[in-house]
Enzyme design. Structure first.
Site, mmCIF file in Angstrom:
data_model
loop_
_atom_site.group_PDB
_atom_site.id
_atom_site.type_symbol
_atom_site.label_atom_id
_atom_site.label_comp_id
_atom_site.label_asym_id
_atom_site.label_seq_id
_atom_site.Cartn_x
_atom_site.Cartn_y
_atom_site.Cartn_z
ATOM 1 N N HIS A 67 0.835 -1.206 0.000
ATOM 2 C CA HIS A 67 0.000 0.000 0.000
ATOM 3 C C HIS A 67 0.873 1.261 0.000
ATOM 4 C CE1 HIS A 67 -3.623 2.391 1.198
ATOM 5 N NE2 HIS A 67 -2.678 3.155 1.722
ATOM 6 N N GLU A 68 1.852 1.295 0.895
ATOM 7 C CA GLU A 68 2.717 2.480 0.990
ATOM 8 C C GLU A 68 3.589 2.634 -0.253
ATOM 9 O OE1 GLU A 68 1.968 4.623 3.175
ATOM 10 O OE2 GLU A 68 0.675 3.234 4.266
ATOM 11 N N HIS A 71 1.697 4.564 -2.899
ATOM 12 C CA HIS A 71 1.838 6.007 -2.688
ATOM 13 C C HIS A 71 3.202 6.483 -3.198
ATOM 14 C CE1 HIS A 71 -1.745 6.654 -0.262
ATOM 15 N NE2 HIS A 71 -1.382 5.726 0.616
#
Length: 153
Positions: A67-68, A71
């Site tokens: 997920h990170e 980003h």
């Protein structure tokens, strides 16, 4: 798991799933409370909450890292890196990353267990509140009687 092992894991996931290198720092941050991880826009580093590894295991940790990294890579490419952006949603789906992390068991227990119980002295109505109530200022909503704190659970 140490910060060095975390760094290696993040680099490996980045290379394997995104086919792009992770060239910044990934560290555990014990100060994170309400999230599994965060991507820092200015430094491009990634912070991970170590409680997720301790309580939910490596699979949850890998999901947070993916997920990170979504980003991270979208931001560096100048694309939409926010949760609501179509680019972000598509990349999450492509790499099978979770949109949100799971709730920690310890946080769930703490949330359920901490509240104040008040009782009206006149009609015995019970009120449960997360925050303390000023019993000098607030009264019973049923009969306007005086409240007293019974217990704090």
């Amino acid at each position: 798991m140490t910060n060095e092992q975390l760094q290696k894991l993040v680099e490996d996931i980045s290379n394997a799933l995104f086919h792009l290198p992770f060239q910044h720092l990934a560290t555990f941050n014990k100060k994170l409370r309400s999230t599994g991880g965060r991507y820092l826009l200015l430094s491009h580093n990634i912070d991970i909450n170590p409680k997720y590894l301790e309580e939910l295991g490596v699979d949850e940790l890998v999901g947070i890292i993916k997920h990170e990294l979504c980003h991270y890579h979208l931001h560096l490419q100048g694309k939409g890196y926010n949760h609501g952006d179509p680019d972000f949603k598509q990349l999450l789906k492509r790499v099978d990353a979770p949109r949100y992390c799971s709730v920690l068991k310890s946080a769930e227990q703490k949330r359920k267990a901490s509240y104040h119980i008040y009782e009206c002295k006149d009609c015995k109505q019970i009120y449960k509140r997360k925050k303390r109530v000023n019993t000098e200022k607030f009264v019973c909503g049923k009969c306007r009687g005086k409240l007293q704190e019974v217990t704090r659970k």
